[in-house]
Design a protein around this motif. Structure first.
Motif, short mmCIF file in Angstrom:
data_model
loop_
_atom_site.label_atom_id
_atom_site.label_comp_id
_atom_site.label_asym_id
_atom_site.label_seq_id
_atom_site.Cartn_x
_atom_site.Cartn_y
_atom_site.Cartn_z
N ALA A 100 -18.92 -58.22 87.48
CA ALA A 100 -18.17 -57.82 88.67
C ALA A 100 -18.82 -58.38 89.93
CB ALA A 100 -18.09 -56.30 88.76
N PHE A 101 -20.14 -58.31 89.98
CA PHE A 101 -20.87 -58.81 91.15
C PHE A 101 -20.74 -60.32 91.25
CE2 PHE A 101 -23.90 -58.04 94.50
CZ PHE A 101 -24.57 -59.25 94.65
N ARG A 102 -20.89 -60.98 90.15
CA ARG A 102 -20.83 -62.44 90.12
C ARG A 102 -19.49 -62.98 90.56
NH1 ARG A 102 -22.63 -64.08 84.86
NH2 ARG A 102 -24.85 -64.32 85.24
N GLU A 103 -18.45 -62.22 90.22
CA GLU A 103 -17.10 -62.62 90.61
C GLU A 103 -16.97 -62.71 92.14
OE1 GLU A 103 -13.37 -60.44 89.38
OE2 GLU A 103 -14.22 -60.94 87.41
N ASP A 118 -12.75 -52.93 98.37
CA ASP A 118 -13.33 -53.98 97.49
C ASP A 118 -14.24 -53.30 96.47
OD1 ASP A 118 -14.24 -56.67 99.83
OD2 ASP A 118 -12.44 -56.36 98.59
N PHE A 119 -15.16 -52.52 97.03
CA PHE A 119 -16.19 -51.87 96.23
C PHE A 119 -15.55 -50.96 95.19
CE2 PHE A 119 -20.36 -50.69 95.27
CZ PHE A 119 -20.50 -49.31 95.23
N LEU A 120 -14.63 -50.15 95.64
CA LEU A 120 -13.91 -49.25 94.73
C LEU A 120 -13.27 -50.04 93.60
CD1 LEU A 120 -11.68 -46.60 96.53
CD2 LEU A 120 -13.74 -46.25 95.19
N THR A 121 -12.58 -51.09 93.98
CA THR A 121 -11.86 -51.91 93.00
C THR A 121 -12.82 -52.48 91.97
OG1 THR A 121 -10.22 -52.44 94.66
CG2 THR A 121 -10.26 -53.86 92.74
N MET A 122 -13.97 -52.97 92.42
CA MET A 122 -14.96 -53.54 91.50
C MET A 122 -15.42 -52.50 90.50
SD MET A 122 -17.34 -55.64 94.09
CE MET A 122 -18.55 -56.39 92.99
N VAL A 123 -15.68 -51.31 90.99
CA VAL A 123 -16.26 -50.29 90.13
C VAL A 123 -15.20 -49.57 89.31
CG1 VAL A 123 -17.59 -48.16 90.09
CG2 VAL A 123 -18.19 -49.95 91.70
N VAL A 124 -14.20 -49.06 89.98
CA VAL A 124 -13.27 -48.15 89.32
C VAL A 124 -12.28 -48.87 88.41
CG1 VAL A 124 -11.49 -46.41 89.73
CG2 VAL A 124 -13.53 -46.42 91.11
N THR A 125 -11.89 -50.08 88.74
CA THR A 125 -10.93 -50.75 87.84
C THR A 125 -11.63 -51.58 86.79
OG1 THR A 125 -10.73 -52.73 89.20
CG2 THR A 125 -9.20 -50.93 89.67
N ARG A 126 -12.90 -51.80 86.98
CA ARG A 126 -13.54 -52.75 86.11
C ARG A 126 -14.54 -52.17 85.12
NH1 ARG A 126 -14.80 -58.53 86.63
NH2 ARG A 126 -15.78 -58.83 84.61
N GLN B 124 -1.75 -49.50 92.04
CA GLN B 124 -1.09 -50.41 91.08
C GLN B 124 -2.12 -51.00 90.12
OE1 GLN B 124 1.03 -53.09 93.64
NE2 GLN B 124 2.88 -51.86 93.50
N LEU B 125 -3.26 -51.39 90.68
CA LEU B 125 -4.35 -51.96 89.87
C LEU B 125 -4.81 -50.95 88.81
CD1 LEU B 125 -6.72 -53.84 92.30
CD2 LEU B 125 -6.29 -54.50 89.94
N LEU B 126 -4.96 -49.71 89.25
CA LEU B 126 -5.40 -48.66 88.33
C LEU B 126 -4.40 -48.48 87.20
CD1 LEU B 126 -6.79 -45.80 90.61
CD2 LEU B 126 -8.07 -47.27 89.09
N LEU B 127 -3.14 -48.43 87.55
CA LEU B 127 -2.12 -48.21 86.52
C LEU B 127 -2.04 -49.42 85.59
CD1 LEU B 127 0.58 -46.38 88.66
CD2 LEU B 127 -0.68 -45.44 86.74
N ALA B 128 -2.18 -50.63 86.16
CA ALA B 128 -2.16 -51.83 85.32
C ALA B 128 -3.32 -51.80 84.33
CB ALA B 128 -2.23 -53.07 86.19
#
Lengths: 128, 185
Positions: A100-103, A118-126, B124-128
């Motif tokens: 995630a960091f490297r991306e 950004d930070f949330l997305t890196m952690v929570v979706t990944r 949307q990202l979360l649901l995807a």
């Protein structure tokens, strides 16, 4: 402060490289298991502070970081150590954190500026 | 045990301690005196009867595990039941159409009501990432709990760094790793 490391976690296995992983317990990733065996130098079945520090040495992380991992993951005792299943969880999380960091760190600078989302997305979706 | 977690199921109410103990004994399949992630998973189901996913079980065990051994005792289990019930109540509140799962609009509403100011793209990202593919993707209770727990700890971690409340931070690789390890694993 740590320099940006190459890779954290089990290396992709190269044929003939590393110890035999033929006896990985059922359901356990053979690569992670062979890394566990490589790190568990005294073959105790547990990973100690010393063994963990040794393993992380190649990745340019500070000694405090090993201490942190143990404090977070080893049962409280006079001789904290990590078992196989916890070790595997740690490896997998470290690997996806690094990815995630490297991306984000496309210039391989070793640090990034991140907005809250950004930070949330890196952690929570990944990393879940 | 599975019947308890149906949509109209009974959760831990006042006097949970007594109920929790007998439930604990039933869930502690190997009679070790502790409940592992695997045992916990067998005991918890969503409204669609699917068992709770591994990640949510792991997050919750870690939260209530005082000994850092990867398992919880009866006291941790009792607290965990109360915790789940609180989330379940919130879930049912946000599940406005009572479908048993939370879809895009309901998720947006939930985040807003919880005080998060997040873009629709984020939902949307979360649901995807977490909802089964469908024309109207939605998440069950287990994913909802997982997402909310991660949102809370990630936000706390970010706020600790963003002392000036600027809305962005510069992080080194080890900073980032440390934040994840101490809060989110």
């Amino acid at each position: 402060m740590a320099a940006y490391p190459g890779q954290v976690g089990p290396r992709r296995a190269i044929p003939g490289d590393g110890p035999a992983s033929g006896n990985a317990p059922p359901g356990v990733d053979p690569e992670a298991f062979s890394w566990f065996q490589a790190v568990d130098a005294d073959r105790s079945g547990y990973i100690s502070v010393k063994e963990l520090k040794q393993a992380l040495m190649g990745y340019n992380l500070s000694p405090q970081f090993s201490q942190l991992l143990l404090a977070r993951y080893a049962p409280r005792s006079s001789n904290p150590s990590i078992q196989l299943d916890r070790f595997i969880q740690i490896c997998m999380q470290l690997q996806s954190t690094t990815d995630a960091f490297r991306e984000k760190d496309t210039g391989l600078v070793g640090n990034v500026r991140l907005s809250y989302e950004d930070f949330l997305t890196m952690v929570v979706t990944r990393m879940m | 045990i599975r019947g308890r977690w149906g949509r109209g199921g009974v959760g831990a109410g006042p006097g949970a301690a007594a109920g929790a103990f007998s439930w604990f004994q039933a869930v502690d399949a190997d009679r070790s005196g502790y409940i592992s992630v695997k045992e916990l998973k067998q005991a918890l189901v969503n409204s669609n009867w699917s068992t709770f996913n591994d990640e949510t079980c792991l997050l919750m065990i870690n939260m209530f595990d005082k000994t850092r051994s990867g398992r919880i005792d009866v006291y941790g289990f009792s607290a965990l039941l109360r915790f789940i019930q609180q989330w379940k109540n919130l879930f049912q509140q946000y599940d406005r159409d009572q479908s048993g799962s939370i879809s895009f609009n309901e998720l947006q509403q939930a985040f807003s009501q919880m005080g998060y100011n997040l873009s629709p793209q984020f939902s949307q990202l979360l649901l995807a990432r977490y909802a089964p593919r469908s024309s109207n993707p939605s998440i069950q209770l287990d994913r909802f709990i997982q997402i909310c727990m991660q949102l809370q700890s990630t936000t706390d971690a970010f706020r600790e760094k963003d002392t000036g409340l600027v809305g962005n931070v510069r992080l080194s690789y080890e900073d980032f790793l440390t934040m994840v390890v101490t809060r989110m694993m």
